[in-house]
Design an enzyme around this catalytic site. Structure first.
Site, PDB file in Angstrom:
ATOM      1  N   ALA A   1       0.813  -1.224   0.000  1.00  0.00           N
ATOM      2  CA  ALA A   1       0.000   0.000   0.000  1.00  0.00           C
ATOM      3  C   ALA A   1       0.846   1.273   0.000  1.00  0.00           C
ATOM      4  O   ALA A   1       0.424   2.317  -0.492  1.00  0.00           O
ATOM      5  CB  ALA A   1      -0.924  -0.032   1.215  1.00  0.00           C
TER       6      ALA A   1
ATOM      7  N   ARG B   1      -1.361   0.602   7.809  1.00  0.00           N
ATOM      8  CA  ARG B   1      -0.824   0.576   9.174  1.00  0.00           C
ATOM      9  C   ARG B   1      -0.010   1.806   9.550  1.00  0.00           C
ATOM     10  O   ARG B   1       0.556   1.875  10.614  1.00  0.00           O
ATOM     11  CB  ARG B   1       0.001  -0.725   9.350  1.00  0.00           C
TER      12      ARG B   1
ATOM     13  N   GLN C   1       0.257  -6.492  -3.450  1.00  0.00           N
ATOM     14  CA  GLN C   1      -0.807  -6.725  -2.464  1.00  0.00           C
ATOM     15  C   GLN C   1      -1.928  -5.707  -2.679  1.00  0.00           C
ATOM     16  O   GLN C   1      -2.964  -5.768  -2.048  1.00  0.00           O
ATOM     17  CB  GLN C   1      -0.267  -6.597  -1.037  1.00  0.00           C
TER      18      GLN C   1
ATOM     19  N   VAL D   1      -4.920  -3.551  -4.411  1.00  0.00           N
ATOM     20  CA  VAL D   1      -6.133  -3.955  -5.156  1.00  0.00           C
ATOM     21  C   VAL D   1      -6.626  -2.814  -6.045  1.00  0.00           C
ATOM     22  O   VAL D   1      -7.680  -2.899  -6.656  1.00  0.00           O
ATOM     23  CB  VAL D   1      -7.246  -4.386  -4.169  1.00  0.00           C
TER      24      VAL D   1
ATOM     25  N   HIS E   1      -3.809  -9.999  -3.695  1.00  0.00           N
ATOM     26  CA  HIS E   1      -4.977  -9.779  -2.828  1.00  0.00           C
ATOM     27  C   HIS E   1      -6.196  -9.381  -3.634  1.00  0.00           C
ATOM     28  O   HIS E   1      -7.154  -8.818  -3.100  1.00  0.00           O
ATOM     29  CB  HIS E   1      -4.661  -8.717  -1.761  1.00  0.00           C
TER      30      HIS E   1
ATOM     31  N   CYS F   1     -23.312 -16.924  -5.327  1.00  0.00           N
ATOM     32  CA  CYS F   1     -23.265 -17.759  -6.552  1.00  0.00           C
ATOM     33  C   CYS F   1     -22.089 -17.419  -7.452  1.00  0.00           C
ATOM     34  O   CYS F   1     -21.929 -17.983  -8.539  1.00  0.00           O
ATOM     35  CB  CYS F   1     -24.575 -17.606  -7.336  1.00  0.00           C
TER      36      CYS F   1
ATOM     37  N   SER G   1       4.597  -3.229   4.866  1.00  0.00           N
ATOM     38  CA  SER G   1       5.097  -3.527   6.228  1.00  0.00           C
ATOM     39  C   SER G   1       5.384  -5.016   6.376  1.00  0.00           C
ATOM     40  O   SER G   1       5.892  -5.454   7.401  1.00  0.00           O
ATOM     41  CB  SER G   1       4.050  -3.100   7.261  1.00  0.00           C
TER      42      SER G   1
HETATM   43  N1  APR Z   1       6.875   5.354   0.199  1.00  0.00           N
HETATM   44  C1  APR Z   1       7.341   4.189   0.701  1.00  0.00           C
HETATM   45  N2  APR Z   1       6.751   3.529   1.736  1.00  0.00           N
HETATM   46  C2  APR Z   1       5.645   4.082   2.255  1.00  0.00           C
HETATM   47  C3  APR Z   1       5.102   5.293   1.779  1.00  0.00           C
HETATM   48  C4  APR Z   1       5.763   5.927   0.707  1.00  0.00           C
HETATM   49  N3  APR Z   1       5.318   7.078   0.192  1.00  0.00           N
HETATM   50  N4  APR Z   1       4.000   5.577   2.508  1.00  0.00           N
HETATM   51  C5  APR Z   1       3.871   4.588   3.413  1.00  0.00           C
HETATM   52  N5  APR Z   1       4.861   3.691   3.263  1.00  0.00           N
HETATM   53  C6  APR Z   1       5.083   2.456   4.014  1.00  0.00           C
HETATM   54  C7  APR Z   1       4.590   2.488   5.427  1.00  0.00           C
HETATM   55  O1  APR Z   1       5.611   2.979   6.287  1.00  0.00           O
HETATM   56  C8  APR Z   1       4.299   1.001   5.680  1.00  0.00           C
HETATM   57  O2  APR Z   1       5.410   0.335   6.255  1.00  0.00           O
HETATM   58  O3  APR Z   1       4.342   1.432   3.369  1.00  0.00           O
HETATM   59  C9  APR Z   1       4.028   0.411   4.310  1.00  0.00           C
HETATM   60  C10 APR Z   1       2.582   0.006   4.101  1.00  0.00           C
HETATM   61  O4  APR Z   1       2.318  -1.043   4.988  1.00  0.00           O
HETATM   62  P1  APR Z   1       0.797  -1.446   5.268  1.00  0.00           P
HETATM   63  O5  APR Z   1       0.013  -0.221   5.521  1.00  0.00           O
HETATM   64  O6  APR Z   1       0.820  -2.535   6.299  1.00  0.00           O
HETATM   65  O7  APR Z   1       0.286  -2.019   3.888  1.00  0.00           O
HETATM   66  P2  APR Z   1       0.626  -3.449   3.284  1.00  0.00           P
HETATM   67  O8  APR Z   1       1.937  -3.945   3.776  1.00  0.00           O
HETATM   68  O9  APR Z   1       0.456  -3.337   1.825  1.00  0.00           O
HETATM   69  O10 APR Z   1      -0.552  -4.346   3.889  1.00  0.00           O
HETATM   70  C11 APR Z   1      -0.657  -5.673   3.428  1.00  0.00           C
HETATM   71  O11 APR Z   1      -2.659  -5.905   4.697  1.00  0.00           O
HETATM   72  O12 APR Z   1      -4.653  -5.084   5.414  1.00  0.00           O
HETATM   73  C12 APR Z   1      -4.067  -5.905   4.506  1.00  0.00           C
HETATM   74  O13 APR Z   1      -5.014  -6.482   2.462  1.00  0.00           O
HETATM   75  C13 APR Z   1      -4.344  -5.441   3.125  1.00  0.00           C
HETATM   76  O14 APR Z   1      -2.910  -5.736   1.199  1.00  0.00           O
HETATM   77  C14 APR Z   1      -2.964  -5.249   2.528  1.00  0.00           C
HETATM   78  C15 APR Z   1      -2.092  -6.080   3.434  1.00  0.00           C
END
Ligand code: APR
Length: 369
Positions: A154, A166, A231, A233, A249, A260, A317
């Protein structure tokens, strides 16, 4: 008052015991003209900075750079100035200074040469002084890799205006994922499930993949990267014209009946309609917590990761299983690009703490197709 145009150092090179300086200045028509100064005759001794185990062996003969009668020491166009510069064995010379306005031009010349890694690094630092060691390592690994996989999360979309999960401003800061992103939530509390996903769908409106996404798609076209496993969507890798993408995902851009499995449209979901065929509940095709990943996407991503000699992980993360295990399943070099880097990412060979977009732009500046 005539504007005084001073000669400026465009490029200064040093060799054993001497240096060559290429100067440039703007003439009255604001057009650059060039000349060279060789301040001393210098020979190319065996370079003492090549320990025996470097990638290449300098030629054993000592090269003398005599001040042979050169065609000209001056040039009125860059092409002629470039020819003057390329008369010298740049592989054996060290850059002392590169004028910022000529960094791209000089780097274009150097990119055509076969330099050992440590000399290439000298030139990168001379042309682009803000390049960190880690950016250089990623650039070098990318150009050497035969099979590169990128894994995104994300954080890759935050600079396109989509919250991650997160971070302090992420979706899960005010929402418990288990109340909205599970099959139980869909079946037991459809209003909350619908509310959460319709907000996320509407958040995408007006958001576009940023330059970092377009760079990954360009690197795919240049055969620098071979697969993207994401990951996310939001469909942004496809929207930025990447083709080899595994949406681990699922996607929030397509919909189906939960009962269905019949396809449904975006409008039917957003209008909170029921399935046309069985009157079941409609949902986006995202993988909910507790559901198995999409087998085809997972197997494809795993297969590429196991073959990879470089895996670049961006903006995740790595807290969600089983995707969090993917970086451990490669024998290749691993690079982690994230806004926050903690000791949990110690398994990575290279860690770059920073913005996904800015990091990809900084590496792309060095790439010459
Ligand atoms: N550049 C680089 N990293 C970034 C930036 C940015 N501009 N902005 C945020 N981040 C980092 C954050 O510090 C964090 O560590 O991206 C990471 C995003 O981590 P999450 O929010 O946990 O997202 P993700 O790892 O994709 O989550 C995995 O969890 O909830 C489920 O299905 C959902 O696909 C998702 C999965």
């Amino acid at each position: 008052m005539m504007k005084e145009f001073q000669w400026k150092t465009i490029l200064k090179l040093s060799g054993e015991g001497g240096s060559i300086t290429f100067l440039g200045k703007k003439n009255e028509r604001e057009h650059w003209i060039y000349k060279r100064n060789i301040n001393e005759i210098f020979s190319l001794e065996e370079m003492d900075d090549h320990p025996p185990n470097v990638e290449y062996q300098p030629s054993k003969t000592i090269k003398k750079l005599k001040p042979t009668v050169r065609k000209s020491n001056e040039a009125t166009h860059w092409d002629s100035a470039r020819k003057m510069i390329e008369e010298y064995p740049l592989e054996y010379l060290k850059p002392v200074h590169v004028h910022p306005e000529f960094a791209e031009k000089v780097w274009d010349i150097i990119s055509t040469k076969k330099l050992p890694k440590h000399r290439l690094k000298l030139w990168v630092k001379a042309c682009f002084p803000t390049t960190t060691n880690e950016i250089f390592e990623l650039f070098y690994a990318l150009t050497k890799s035969k099979h590169t996989v990128v894994l995104t999360g994300a954080g890759m979309s935050v600079e396109s205006g989509i919250p991650d999960f997160r971070s302090p401003s992420g979706w899960w800061k005010n929402i418990d994922p288990l109340t909205v992103a599970t099959v139980e939530a869909l079946e037991e509390n459809y209003d909350l499930f619908y509310e959460f996903y319709s907000v996320r769908i509407n958040t995408l409106k007006g958001c576009e993949p940023h330059e970092g996404y377009r760079i990954l798609a360009k690197w795919e076209r240049s055969d620098l990267i071979h697969e993207v496993a994401t990951q996310n969507v939001d469909g942004f890798h496809f929207k930025a014209l990447s083709n080899h993408v595994d949406e681990l995902h699922g996607s929030i851009l397509t919909y189906r009946c939960h009962q269905c499995e019949n396809e449904a449209s975006r409008d039917q979901f957003l209008n909170k309609e029921s399935c046309n065929f069985c009157n079941g509940k409609l949902r986006p095709n995202v993988v909910l917590f507790g559901e198995a990943l999409l087998e085809k996407a997972w197997n494809n991503a795993l297969n590429h990761i196991q073959q990879a000699d470089l895996v670049i992980v961006i903006g995740t993360s790595l807290q969600v299983y089983p995707v969090s295990q993917l970086p451990k399943m490669t024998n290749g070099k691993t690079v982690y690009i994230n806004k926050e880097v903690s000791e949990f990412q110690s398994l990575f060979d290279v860690k770059i703490e920073g913005s996904a977009r800015d990091t990809l732009i900084a590496v792309d500046q060095l790439i010459r197709s």
